[in-house]
Design a protein around this motif. Structure first.
Motif, PDB file in Angstrom:
ATOM      1  N   GLY A  57       0.840  -1.189   0.000  1.00 15.07           N
ATOM      2  CA  GLY A  57       0.000   0.000   0.000  1.00 15.07           C
ATOM      3  C   GLY A  57       0.876   1.240   0.000  1.00 15.07           C
ATOM      4  N   THR A  58       0.443   2.275  -0.707  1.00 17.23           N
ATOM      5  CA  THR A  58       1.259   3.476  -0.854  1.00 17.23           C
ATOM      6  C   THR A  58       1.612   4.107   0.489  1.00 17.23           C
ATOM      7  N   GLY A  59       0.662   4.146   1.417  1.00 15.43           N
ATOM      8  CA  GLY A  59       0.931   4.759   2.712  1.00 15.43           C
ATOM      9  C   GLY A  59       2.049   4.057   3.461  1.00 15.43           C
ATOM     10  N   ALA A  60       2.018   2.726   3.461  1.00 19.59           N
ATOM     11  CA  ALA A  60       3.062   1.959   4.143  1.00 19.59           C
ATOM     12  C   ALA A  60       4.425   2.211   3.499  1.00 19.59           C
ATOM     13  N   PRO A 136      -9.179   3.345   3.653  1.00 11.02           N
ATOM     14  CA  PRO A 136      -9.211   4.756   3.225  1.00 11.02           C
ATOM     15  C   PRO A 136      -8.263   5.662   4.024  1.00 11.02           C
ATOM     16  N   ASP A 137      -7.872   5.240   5.211  1.00 11.57           N
ATOM     17  CA  ASP A 137      -6.997   6.073   6.030  1.00 11.57           C
ATOM     18  C   ASP A 137      -5.560   6.089   5.530  1.00 11.57           C
ATOM     19  N   THR A 138      -5.153   5.041   4.823  1.00  7.86           N
ATOM     20  CA  THR A 138      -3.740   4.951   4.420  1.00  7.86           C
ATOM     21  C   THR A 138      -3.515   4.620   2.953  1.00  7.86           C
ATOM     22  N   VAL A 139      -4.531   4.090   2.273  1.00  8.18           N
ATOM     23  CA  VAL A 139      -4.327   3.583   0.912  1.00  8.18           C
ATOM     24  C   VAL A 139      -5.126   4.424  -0.094  1.00  8.18           C
ATOM     25  N   PRO A 140      -4.470   4.932  -1.127  1.00  9.75           N
ATOM     26  CA  PRO A 140      -5.166   5.769  -2.107  1.00  9.75           C
ATOM     27  C   PRO A 140      -6.410   5.136  -2.716  1.00  9.75           C
ATOM     28  N   ALA A 141      -6.364   3.844  -3.064  1.00 10.46           N
ATOM     29  CA  ALA A 141      -7.533   3.204  -3.665  1.00 10.46           C
ATOM     30  C   ALA A 141      -8.739   3.302  -2.740  1.00 10.46           C
ATOM     31  N   ASP A 160     -21.068   0.750   7.448  1.00 15.66           N
ATOM     32  CA  ASP A 160     -20.803  -0.244   8.478  1.00 15.66           C
ATOM     33  C   ASP A 160     -20.593  -1.637   7.906  1.00 15.66           C
ATOM     34  N   ARG A 161     -20.662  -1.762   6.591  1.00 12.78           N
ATOM     35  CA  ARG A 161     -20.415  -3.052   5.940  1.00 12.78           C
ATOM     36  C   ARG A 161     -19.101  -3.064   5.161  1.00 12.78           C
ATOM     37  N   LEU A 162     -18.336  -1.987   5.267  1.00 14.07           N
ATOM     38  CA  LEU A 162     -17.046  -1.944   4.596  1.00 14.07           C
ATOM     39  C   LEU A 162     -16.022  -2.763   5.375  1.00 14.07           C
ATOM     40  N   ALA A 163     -15.151  -3.467   4.636  1.00 11.68           N
ATOM     41  CA  ALA A 163     -14.083  -4.253   5.243  1.00 11.68           C
ATOM     42  C   ALA A 163     -12.752  -3.685   4.767  1.00 11.68           C
ATOM     43  N   PRO A 164     -12.149  -2.735   5.517  1.00  7.37           N
ATOM     44  CA  PRO A 164     -10.889  -2.114   5.098  1.00  7.37           C
ATOM     45  C   PRO A 164      -9.750  -3.138   5.079  1.00  7.37           C
ATOM     46  N   MET A 165      -8.962  -3.087   4.013  1.00  6.15           N
ATOM     47  CA  MET A 165      -7.849  -4.024   3.831  1.00  6.15           C
ATOM     48  C   MET A 165      -6.528  -3.256   3.718  1.00  6.15           C
ATOM     49  N   GLU A 166      -5.418  -3.985   3.919  1.00  8.87           N
ATOM     50  CA  GLU A 166      -4.087  -3.374   3.930  1.00  8.87           C
ATOM     51  C   GLU A 166      -3.733  -2.735   2.600  1.00  8.87           C
ATOM     52  N   ASN A 167      -4.150  -3.316   1.490  1.00 11.88           N
ATOM     53  CA  ASN A 167      -3.957  -2.706   0.182  1.00 11.88           C
ATOM     54  C   ASN A 167      -5.012  -3.226  -0.778  1.00 11.88           C
ATOM     55  N   VAL A 168      -5.048  -2.661  -1.969  1.00  9.65           N
ATOM     56  CA  VAL A 168      -6.129  -2.970  -2.903  1.00  9.65           C
ATOM     57  C   VAL A 168      -6.068  -4.417  -3.401  1.00  9.65           C
ATOM     58  N   ARG A 169      -4.886  -5.005  -3.486  1.00 12.93           N
ATOM     59  CA  ARG A 169      -4.777  -6.385  -3.934  1.00 12.93           C
ATOM     60  C   ARG A 169      -5.338  -7.359  -2.891  1.00 12.93           C
ATOM     61  N   ILE A 170      -5.213  -7.013  -1.633  1.00 13.60           N
ATOM     62  CA  ILE A 170      -5.811  -7.855  -0.595  1.00 13.60           C
ATOM     63  C   ILE A 170      -7.332  -7.775  -0.667  1.00 13.60           C
ATOM     64  N   ALA A 171      -7.852  -6.583  -0.958  1.00 12.09           N
ATOM     65  CA  ALA A 171      -9.296  -6.424  -1.151  1.00 12.09           C
ATOM     66  C   ALA A 171      -9.768  -7.248  -2.340  1.00 12.09           C
ATOM     67  N   LEU A 172      -9.004  -7.225  -3.412  1.00  9.50           N
ATOM     68  CA  LEU A 172      -9.327  -8.016  -4.602  1.00  9.50           C
ATOM     69  C   LEU A 172      -9.342  -9.504  -4.264  1.00  9.50           C
ATOM     70  N   GLY A 173      -8.355  -9.960  -3.522  1.00 10.60           N
ATOM     71  CA  GLY A 173      -8.268 -11.367  -3.151  1.00 10.60           C
ATOM     72  C   GLY A 173      -9.423 -11.814  -2.285  1.00 10.60           C
ATOM     73  N   ALA A 174      -9.932 -10.905  -1.439  1.00 15.99           N
ATOM     74  CA  ALA A 174     -11.058 -11.258  -0.578  1.00 15.99           C
ATOM     75  C   ALA A 174     -12.283 -11.609  -1.405  1.00 15.99           C
TER      76      ALA A 174
END
Length: 250
Positions: A57-60, A136-141, A160-174
Motif C-alpha cells: 500500500g502506498t501509505g506503508a 481509506p486512512d492509508t491507501v489511495p484506492a 458499516d459493511r465496509l471491510a478495510p484491507m491493507e492494500n487494494v490487492r488484498i481487497a481483490l483477493g477477498a
C-alpha cells in the motif's frame, strides 16, 4: 610476497562484479505490480541493470521511504502521499512526474451479474456480507473509493459493511476467494484476477482524478535510477501500462 599481492588483487576483482550487480530498487503501489514487473524486464533488457520491487500500500511504502528505506525510485498511487514524502525531503521534489492514471470498479465473485449503483441494490447484493475496500486512512484506492461512495450517496448505507484491507490487492483477493460478495478496486486489478467479475464502473467524476506519480528517492544510490525514472515515461513503458488497462486522460 608476490603471492599475497596476487591474492589481494584477486579478491578485489572478485568483489567488483558483486558490487556492480547491485539491483535498482523500486518501491511501488501494489496495483502496479504486473505492469511494473514487465517494465522492469524491458528496462533490464535495454540497460543491463537488474530491477527489484517492493510492492505494498502506498501509505506503508511512503512511511518506509520517509524513514530512509533503501529505495532508488518511489511510485505512489496518489499525489497526496507523494507530496507527503516530498515535503519531508524523502524524495527529490524536482523529479516528481505522473506516469499513469486509473479508474475504479466494483467487483463480485466470478459470474456475478451487473449491479445498479443505488443504496437498495447494493444492500440487496451484500446479503449481510461486506464490501472489501483498501483502507481509506492509508491507501489511495480506499481514499478514492470512499470519495466515490460519498458522491454516489452509498456510504451512509454501506459504511458499516465496509471491510478495510491493507492494500487494494488484498481487497481483490477477498472477493476472488468469496470472503466478501463485493469489492471496490481499480479497473486494472479486476483485469488480472480471473475469479472476479466487474459488476459496476464508478463514474470518474465521483472521485478525484487517479494519478500515479513517480520520483527519485533522496537516498537513491543506483547509477541508473534516473534512467529508470525516465524510462517510465518513455514509449515502451507507456505501451506496457496501457496494455494493463492504465489510462492517461483522467
Amino acid at each position: 610476497m608476490l603471492r599475497v599481492v596476487c591474492l589481494v588483487f584477486a579478491l578485489v576483482f572478485a568483489a567488483a562484479p558483486a558490487a556492480a550487480e547491485k539491483p535498482l530498487t523500486v518501491f511501488a503501489a501494489a496495483s502496479l505490480k504486473e505492469a511494473l514487473e514487465e517494465i522492469g524486464a524491458a528496462f533490464s533488457d535495454a540497460s543491463g541493470h537488474e530491477v527489484v520491487y517492493s510492492f505494498s500500500g502506498t501509505g506503508a511504502l511512503a512511511r518506509q521511504v520517509e524513514a530512509g528505506a533503501p529505495a532508488d525510485v518511489f511510485v505512489a498511487a496518489d499525489n497526496a502521499w507523494m507530496t507527503y514524502v516530498a515535503e519531508r525531503g524523502a524524495v527529490v521534489k524536482e523529479t516528481v512526474k505522473p506516469i499513469a492514471g486509473n479508474t475504479l470498479v466494483i467487483v463480485g465473485p466470478e459470474g456475478s451479474s451487473p449491479l445498479e449503483l443505488t443504496p437498495q441494490s447494493v444492500l440487496d447484493r451484500l446479503e449481510g456480507s461486506r464490501m472489501a475496500i483498501a483502507d481509506p486512512d492509508t491507501v489511495p484506492a480506499g481514499r478514492y473509493g470512499q470519495s466515490s461512495l460519498i458522491s454516489l450517496g452509498l456510504l451512509q448505507v454501506v459504511g458499516d459493511r465496509l471491510a478495510p484491507m491493507e492494500n487494494v490487492r488484498i481487497a481483490l483477493g477477498a472477493v476472488a476467494r468469496g470472503d466478501t460478495l463485493l469489492g471496490l478496486v481499480y479497473a486494472t486489478d479486476a483485469r488480472i484476477e480471473p475469479n472476479v467479475s466487474v459488476v459496476a464502473e464508478l463514474p470518474k467524476d465521483s472521485h478525484p482524478p487517479i494519478s500515479y506519480p513517480a520520483a527519485l528517492s533522496s537516498s537513491a544510490s543506483h547509477p541508473a535510477a534516473a534512467d529508470y525514472l525516465a524510462f517510465l515515461s518513455g514509449p515502451k513503458a507507456q505501451e506496457i501500462l496501457r496494455s494493463f488497462g492504465f489510462v492517461f486522460d483522467n
